[in-house]
Every structure is written in structure tokens, then in C-alpha cells.
Motif scaffolding. Structure first.
Motif, mmCIF file in Angstrom:
data_model
loop_
_atom_site.group_PDB
_atom_site.id
_atom_site.type_symbol
_atom_site.label_atom_id
_atom_site.label_comp_id
_atom_site.label_asym_id
_atom_site.label_seq_id
_atom_site.Cartn_x
_atom_site.Cartn_y
_atom_site.Cartn_z
ATOM 1 N N UNK A 149 0.983 -1.297 0.087
ATOM 2 C CA UNK A 149 -0.019 -0.021 -0.140
ATOM 3 C C UNK A 149 0.820 1.246 -0.122
ATOM 4 N N UNK A 150 0.476 2.160 -0.877
ATOM 5 C CA UNK A 150 0.964 3.721 -0.556
ATOM 6 C C UNK A 150 0.364 4.151 0.646
ATOM 7 N N UNK A 151 1.375 5.002 1.281
ATOM 8 C CA UNK A 151 0.913 5.880 2.473
ATOM 9 C C UNK A 151 -0.124 6.963 2.019
ATOM 10 N N UNK A 152 -0.919 7.478 3.139
ATOM 11 C CA UNK A 152 -1.715 8.449 3.014
ATOM 12 C C UNK A 152 -0.839 9.800 3.066
ATOM 13 N N UNK A 153 0.524 9.777 3.761
ATOM 14 C CA UNK A 153 1.240 10.832 3.388
ATOM 15 C C UNK A 153 1.764 11.177 2.136
ATOM 16 N N UNK A 154 2.190 9.932 1.326
ATOM 17 C CA UNK A 154 2.415 10.371 0.075
ATOM 18 C C UNK A 154 1.399 11.018 -0.734
ATOM 19 N N UNK A 155 0.213 10.500 -0.771
ATOM 20 C CA UNK A 155 -0.901 11.118 -1.406
ATOM 21 C C UNK A 155 -1.191 12.537 -0.977
ATOM 22 N N UNK A 156 -1.114 12.730 0.414
ATOM 23 C CA UNK A 156 -1.361 14.191 0.835
ATOM 24 C C UNK A 156 -0.189 15.058 0.197
ATOM 25 N N UNK A 157 1.051 14.621 0.198
ATOM 26 C CA UNK A 157 2.277 15.481 -0.190
ATOM 27 C C UNK A 157 1.888 15.793 -1.776
ATOM 28 N N UNK A 158 1.559 14.577 -2.407
ATOM 29 C CA UNK A 158 1.313 14.961 -3.938
ATOM 30 C C UNK A 158 0.140 15.830 -4.260
ATOM 31 N N UNK A 159 -0.838 15.689 -3.311
ATOM 32 C CA UNK A 159 -2.184 16.453 -3.638
ATOM 33 C C UNK A 159 -2.086 17.880 -3.137
ATOM 34 N N UNK A 160 -1.539 18.139 -1.905
ATOM 35 C CA UNK A 160 -1.561 19.325 -1.430
ATOM 36 C C UNK A 160 -0.204 20.021 -1.203
ATOM 37 N N UNK A 161 0.870 19.432 -0.777
ATOM 38 C CA UNK A 161 2.201 20.157 -0.426
ATOM 39 C C UNK A 161 2.879 20.513 -1.901
ATOM 40 N N UNK A 162 2.903 19.606 -2.699
ATOM 41 C CA UNK A 162 3.590 19.549 -3.957
ATOM 42 C C UNK A 162 2.554 19.417 -5.213
ATOM 43 N N UNK A 163 1.506 20.091 -5.346
ATOM 44 C CA UNK A 163 0.707 20.085 -5.969
ATOM 45 C C UNK A 163 1.244 20.536 -7.568
ATOM 46 N N UNK A 164 0.915 19.516 -8.351
ATOM 47 C CA UNK A 164 1.338 19.806 -9.934
ATOM 48 C C UNK A 164 0.188 19.667 -10.918
ATOM 49 N N UNK A 165 0.229 20.971 -11.704
ATOM 50 C CA UNK A 165 -1.070 20.883 -12.668
ATOM 51 C C UNK A 165 -0.846 19.478 -13.589
ATOM 52 N N UNK A 166 -1.891 18.923 -13.921
ATOM 53 C CA UNK A 166 -1.847 17.738 -15.158
ATOM 54 C C UNK A 166 -2.764 18.243 -16.249
ATOM 55 N N UNK A 167 -2.374 17.625 -17.481
ATOM 56 C CA UNK A 167 -2.959 18.007 -18.808
ATOM 57 C C UNK A 167 -4.589 17.723 -18.607
ATOM 58 N N UNK A 168 -4.984 16.473 -17.955
ATOM 59 C CA UNK A 168 -6.172 15.985 -18.133
ATOM 60 C C UNK A 168 -7.124 16.894 -17.367
ATOM 61 N N UNK A 169 -6.763 17.549 -16.286
ATOM 62 C CA UNK A 169 -7.415 18.403 -15.452
ATOM 63 C C UNK A 169 -7.620 19.676 -16.167
ATOM 64 N N UNK A 170 -6.665 19.913 -16.910
ATOM 65 C CA UNK A 170 -6.666 21.309 -17.596
ATOM 66 C C UNK A 170 -7.792 21.258 -18.691
ATOM 67 N N UNK A 171 -7.917 19.875 -19.334
ATOM 68 C CA UNK A 171 -8.911 19.793 -20.247
ATOM 69 C C UNK A 171 -10.158 19.700 -19.859
ATOM 70 N N UNK A 172 -10.296 19.057 -18.730
ATOM 71 C CA UNK A 172 -11.742 19.055 -17.915
ATOM 72 C C UNK A 172 -12.245 20.381 -17.569
ATOM 73 N N UNK A 173 -11.277 21.461 -17.190
ATOM 74 C CA UNK A 173 -11.642 22.942 -16.983
ATOM 75 C C UNK A 173 -12.164 23.288 -18.375
ATOM 76 N N UNK A 174 -11.979 23.049 -19.579
ATOM 77 C CA UNK A 174 -12.422 23.724 -20.665
ATOM 78 C C UNK A 174 -13.980 23.284 -21.000
ATOM 79 N N UNK A 175 -14.124 22.058 -20.403
ATOM 80 C CA UNK A 175 -15.267 21.489 -20.705
ATOM 81 C C UNK A 175 -16.462 21.719 -19.572
#
Length: 359
Positions: A149-175
């Protein structure tokens, strides 16, 4: 000398082990045809960490017995005189193969006879078909490999602390509206990453116990929302990207953690993670889950859904397979209806429910 019909492949080829998911699996080969055996007959090279070994079925064991003569004395029995002049009355059912001066007799009978046989050639007979195989012995039954299992800390780090934009989310924002996208990406814990490729998307597989089973990395085109498949398919796993070689991937349905949030909603199942996210915005009355691949519509991943009303929406070209799987599961108490909506369209094979709504 004992002949082997099946032996472990002596080439350097390795395949994914059905037990530990590592590329350390060696198949058994039919030495007469050169073909691999099916049904996961083989051995994992990770002898200590995995130990998986499935040898081909053996069937009835028989020994080659030379004789001076072998003659019928009734419809059910023969008289055999062996090389030492010893006479034996043998049931015909225990003579599995006759030759000019020898025959194969079952071990079951020989154990009760006075015929010497232990050093003789061995064959195994399966349902009337001869199988001459090596007696591969599994020293111990492999212990079930515990999932990582991955740790919740890893998820929190990638979601909140070191947030990086991704192409799919940018596409969804256009729709869709910003609020719709924000709510969907939060529900599915969608994150961006520069592992493997810049602005790639991470799909976290979180099970119904809130355990993070895995995280798939995929790269999308920001403008079309399509996966990047050239010059190769841009798919990887986070545990590989962060170099965790002993991570034992044991997948679950994407979005499975959401099924506990509302027990009144029906479950909807699609193949693509992207489609599940899009459909959660378009038709929020369902809890949308994704298999991640067409072959993942199977018992192992669908077990947590047994007591829920489910509707599956396979991609174009996959209706028959998914429908057959659902029929088998429904016999065991599952409640899965498979829609042929996409199958009735003029789309090419591979098109899915999101294409139906967005085109």
C-alpha cells in the motif's frame, strides 16, 4: 530412462508471475510441440519471496513392465509372465498401454503385486491421453503475497504540498465549470506529477477500506483530453517511478473508496478512469467506478460490489465479454446489468460512454 513430456522453458524468457506480479515467471513447455502450457503452469524464480510453482497435472502413474508373454484370459483380465517367470493375473483396467514385449501397469496395482517395478520407466496417463512428465515437486505451498500500500502521507504530499497541474485536469476545465472539476478531482484524489512525463495524471486506486492499493500514471493531451499513445503508450505506475521494487501491486477498482459515501446510490462501472471522472460530473446520481482495463472486469475486483445494484457500461466491442462475466457473477448473488448502449452506436471499437456524451 524416464522421458519428460513437459519441462520448464530453458530459454531466457520471463513472464509476469500470477502470484507476485513480478516478471520472473518461467512457463512449462510441451517438449513434443514446443508450445507453452496454459493455466499458469510454471515456476516463479523468486523462490524465497514468492515460491509459486504449478506443475502440469500428472494423472495416473504407471510403470513400464517387460514381459515374456501377455495373454487374455477373460474380458476383464490378462495373464502376465514377467522376465523372472513370475505369473500375475492383472485386471485389464490396470494395463494402460501395451507394447510388443512390455506394457505400462498402474502403480496402484503394482504396489499389491510381486512384480519388481521401482527402477522402471514411468508414465502418467490423463483421461485416456498419455502425458509423460517430470515429477516436479513443490517443496512448500507458497504463502499468499501480501499486497503493498502507498501511504496517505504520499498522497497528501502530492495532492496538497507539491501540487502539480496535469493535462487531463486542464482539459476538464475547458469542458466543465471550475466547481464541477474541483469537486470531481477532490472526490477521486486526482493529482498531477512530473514523474515519467511532465504534467501527467495520477489515478489513485483506493479501496473500500481507505487503503491505497496503487497509483497509475498516464499522460493526456491538454487540448483533446486523449491519452498520448505515440510513439508508445504513456502508462506507468507510481511504485515504479519512485523505485519501490518490492511493491506488490494488488489492484482494486478506481473510485472504490466512494462506494461507502452513499449506500442509496447505484454503482456504475466503466473501463477508463477518465470516463468515470467525466461521468461523475454528467450523471452524479451514480457512483462511478473504473476497471482501468477491459480485462479487469472480473471477480477479483468486483467482489466488494456484491450487495450493490450495479450497471456496467463497456467500451465498444467489449459488451459480449462483460455481459458473460456479469451473467456468471449474477448466478452467485451479484446484481450487475450490462448496458449495450455503446455497442449499438456507429463508434469504432474502443469508444466509450464519455465519447458518447462529449461528441
Amino acid at each position: 530412462m524416464q522421458r519428460f513430456k513437459y519441462s520448464l522453458d530453458k530459454s531466457s524468457k520471463k513472464y509476469v508471475c500470477p502470484n507476485c506480479n513480478k516478471k520472473t515467471f518461467v512457463y512449462y513447455v510441451d517438449t513434443e510441440t514446443g508450445n507453452y502450457l496454459t493455466d499458469n503452469y510454471g515456476r516463479c524464480d523468486r523462490e524465497h519471496n514468492c515460491g509459486y510453482h504449478k506443475a502440469p497435472p500428472k494423472g495416473k502413474k504407471a510403470y513400464l513392465i517387460p514381459f515374456l508373454s501377455l495373454s487374455d484370459i477373460s474380458n476383464k483380465a490378462c495373464k502376465l509372465i514377467d522376465l523372472n517367470g513370475v505369473i500375475s493375473i492383472i485386471p485389464k483396467s490396470q494395463i494402460l498401454e501395451r507394447r510388443a514385449k512390455s506394457c505400462y501397469i498402474t502403480e496402484w496395482y503394482l504396489k499389491t503385486s510381486t512384480i519388481n517395478y521401482l527402477s522402471n520407466e514411468i508414465k502418467y496417463f490423463n483421461t485416456g491421453n498419455v502425458s509423460i512428465i517430470n515429477e516436479a515437486k513443490t517443496i512448500r505451498q507458497p504463502e499468499p503475497v501480501k499486497p503493498s500500500f502507498h501511504s496517505l502521507e504520499l498522497l497528501n504530499e502530492m495532492y496538497f504540498e507539491n501540487s502539480i497541474s496535469d493535462n487531463l485536469t486542464e482539459f476538464l476545465k475547458a469542458v466543465f465549470s471550475p466547481d464541477e472539476v474541483a469537486n470531481a478531482t477532490l472526490n477521486y484524489c486526482l493529482t498531477g506529477t512530473n514523474y515519467c512525463w511532465n504534467n501527467a495524471t495520477v489515478f489513485w486506486q483506493i479501496d473500500d477500506k481507505e487503503k491505497i492499493r496503487g497509483a497509475k500514471i498516464m499522460l493526456y493531451d491538454e487540448h483533446t483530453g486523449k491519452r498520448i499513445k505515440e510513439p508508445y503508450n504513456h502508462i506507468n505506475w507510481l511504485h515504479k517511478a519512485i523505485k519501490e521494487p518490492e511493491f506488490n501491486l494488488n489492484q482494486c477498482l478506481f473510485g472504490l473508496h466512494l462506494m461507502n459515501e452513499d449506500y442509496q446510490k447505484d454503482i456504475a462501472i466503466v473501463e477508463s478512469e477518465k470516463t468515470a471522472i467525466i461521468m461523475s460530473i454528467i450523471l452524479p446520481d451514480f457512483i462511478w467506478l473504473a476497471t482501468g482495463s477491459k480485462s479487469n472486469f472480473k471477480l477479483d475486483l468486483l467482489k466488494p460490489l456484491k450487495n450493490r445494484n450495479c450497471f456496467a457500461f463497456p467500451d465498444k466491442g467489449e459488451f459480449e465479454k462483460w455481459n458473460e462475466t456479469a451473467k456468471e457473477l449474477n448466478k452467485d448473488g451479484y446484481k450487475i446489468a450490462v448496458s449495450n448502449l455503446i455497442e449499438q452506436t456507429d463508434f469504432n471499437n474502443g469508444f466509450d460512454l464519455a465519447d458518447y456524451y462529449l461528441l
